[in-house]
Design an enzyme around this catalytic site. Sequence first.
Site, PDB file in Angstrom:
ATOM      1  N   HIS A 228       0.809  -1.225   0.000  1.00  0.00           N
ATOM      2  CA  HIS A 228       0.000   0.000   0.000  1.00  0.00           C
ATOM      3  C   HIS A 228       0.835   1.265   0.000  1.00  0.00           C
ATOM      4  CE1 HIS A 228      -3.291  -2.804   0.690  1.00  0.00           C
ATOM      5  NE2 HIS A 228      -3.930  -1.909  -0.047  1.00  0.00           N
TER       6      HIS A 228
ATOM      7  N   GLU B 122     -11.276 -11.195  -4.496  1.00  0.00           N
ATOM      8  CA  GLU B 122      -9.832 -11.086  -4.248  1.00  0.00           C
ATOM      9  C   GLU B 122      -9.291 -12.236  -3.403  1.00  0.00           C
ATOM     10  OE1 GLU B 122      -8.840  -7.432  -2.226  1.00  0.00           O
ATOM     11  OE2 GLU B 122     -10.597  -7.510  -0.952  1.00  0.00           O
TER      12      GLU B 122
ATOM     13  N   CYS C 299      -9.692  -3.622 -10.225  1.00  0.00           N
ATOM     14  CA  CYS C 299      -9.193  -2.413  -9.558  1.00  0.00           C
ATOM     15  C   CYS C 299      -7.822  -2.624  -8.923  1.00  0.00           C
ATOM     16  CB  CYS C 299     -10.198  -1.914  -8.533  1.00  0.00           C
ATOM     17  SG  CYS C 299     -10.489  -3.074  -7.191  1.00  0.00           S
TER      18      CYS C 299
HETATM   19  C1  PEP Z   1      -6.590  -5.427  -4.442  1.00  0.00           C
HETATM   20  O1  PEP Z   1      -6.417  -6.234  -3.527  1.00  0.00           O
HETATM   21  O2  PEP Z   1      -6.302  -5.644  -5.625  1.00  0.00           O
HETATM   22  C2  PEP Z   1      -7.184  -4.103  -4.163  1.00  0.00           C
HETATM   23  C3  PEP Z   1      -7.533  -3.294  -5.121  1.00  0.00           C
HETATM   24  O3  PEP Z   1      -7.317  -3.723  -2.882  1.00  0.00           O
HETATM   25  P1  PEP Z   1      -6.097  -3.325  -1.928  1.00  0.00           P
HETATM   26  O4  PEP Z   1      -4.899  -3.064  -2.807  1.00  0.00           O
HETATM   27  O5  PEP Z   1      -6.505  -2.104  -1.167  1.00  0.00           O
HETATM   28  O6  PEP Z   1      -5.931  -4.520  -1.066  1.00  0.00           O
HETATM   29 MG    MG Z   2      -7.335  -6.049  -1.590  1.00  0.00          MG
END
Ligand code: PEP
Ligand code: MG
Length: 609
Positions: A205, A445, A516
């Site tokens: 992140h 996911e 996403c």
């Molecule tokens: C993902 O897991 O691809 C996602 C978009 O969410 P995050 O990156 O916040 O876990």
């Molecule tokens: Mg995620």
Amino acid sequence: MKSKMTNKQKNRTVLVGVAASPGYAYGPVRKIETRKYSLDSSALPTSALAEEENHFLSAVDKAAKEIQNLKKVTGERLGEEEARIFDSHLMMLRDSTVLDPIIQSIRQKRHNARWAVHSTLSALIAKFESSKMEIMRERTMDLREIYNRLLAALDEATSAPLPQSKTPLEPSNIVSHELTPGMLMSIEKNEVLGFATDIGGRTSHISILARAMQLPAVSGLRNISVVIEDNDMLFIDGTGGMVIVNPNEEDLNRYQEKLAVYNKQKQELFTMRQLEPMTLDGKYITLHANIELPIEAESVLEFGATGIGLYRSEFLFFRKGTPTCEEQTAAYSHILKRLSPHPVVIRTLDAGGDKLVSDISAADEANPFMGWRSIRVCLTRKDLFREQLRALLLASREGHLRIMFPMISSLNELREAKALYYECRTQLLNEGVELPEVQVGCMIEVPAAVMMVDTLAKEVDFFSIGTNDLIQFTLAVDRTNELIANMFEPHHPAVLNMINRTVQAAHSEGIPVCVCGEMSADPLSTLVLVGLGVDELSMTPWSIMECKKIIRSVNYEDVKATARAVLKMDTAADVNRYLRQKYLQMIIDLGISSFITSHEIKNPLEKNA
Ligand code: PEP
Ligand code: MG
């Protein structure tokens, strides 16, 4: 980029890591200490000394292995010359003038290993630093590296809070062992030029945030926080994934050219923001933006997005702890109003993993990514969840809201989350609040969700595939671990088939699918995803224009054929080879800079890299 004269006297060091966020930055270093070593000088009983000596020798082995590893990676990426720096570290680790006094300190003074390393090496560092001989002074940095490595190998690292400064700080390159999103949120953007961290992969992140903030970043550098000193100068090449500590004039001149090209490309891309993301044969692909902060909503339309595909609401919880229902309503309303009538997907709290929220997340979990996180937290802390759902519903009156639940791994979880949503909705309607219809979707996911995707598709209005987590869980590759960054493979057949299966199930139920995760903005992956029939791609705003350029350069029929072909392949290497052969030249001709980040650069120091 002017080099300071003092750089001439300082050690120039090149380190390679993971290209986390593109761009270039040069400036002074602000080092953030996140590791503290517990040191205590109390004497050990004689019976414990032999074991303590072994403990120390194991730490020496561990440190040596780490350095060997670093040497190997640097050699492969930058060549033997640059890798040679690690030889002197290895020599020091084998040097009896360094090791013997530490062992004697354990044996004779009954010191514990940590204290023996600290007291012996601190004295040696002070001696080297004040030496009249330049060659000795130059070795101080190497000794400091050994000091930190040994203590890290002996100790469990503990996190220290980020020091706060009341006065504005000079814009600097932030260097740290690790940065958490929470720490980053407490740094002012205008005080930062770029980031360089020891740990972290491309989809951690912190890397995602750096891209959102348009700040160059290199993660996974393994030992930058050890090598660097506060008064060093640092060059960060976030495109190539490397940094130069105290670069010389030649380095800076070479990068001047790259920076000019990079800025020109960015400007050119802006000229196409009004063009439609449509393939040559007329297939329209919805391009939405991922945002982490409400303020980003101001500019996403300017980047050519037609909505927000993912607002990571947990970032609202980082700065001041849990926000009240009113604070949340205000933040969500702001985004919705700014985007109206375009759709905005707000994901409910996805705390945990590498996004620890202080008064919510569990602090010490052995496997935080698979721990008490995300929807699991919300379904246990129903008070929190109800408050967020109420705030979302109140805000829904201001624009076009879609609500999305993260980390769904079973039908029960989804049903429970939906039940709480309807409970909050009914309560508000009973209070006389008029509410528009709100679509409710879930993230795909977790591999279990893919296996259940036909059932899940009947229960929601849309799917959004979170490839960052889906790849991590499918391939059992921690997305934040730079040691296995090369195994984080979006084109692994298992991953591509999971995406395909999700798209098929969604379309059979007549619901749309978005991707996403970071994969959506990687040019070769974009083409595969479009070919697989994904309806929407959501990504960091800065990537939207590049993505549009790619979509506008291909035929839908062609990328569909590509998707069919890659689905039949057995290895990620085969897929990558095929995609490169077919599209590499086109992407290079389009001058796509993120492509260079993720696929091309082997040796970023080469002029034509
Ligand atoms: C993902 O897991 O691809 C996602 C978009 O969410 P995050 O990156 O916040 O876990
Ligand atoms: Mg995620």
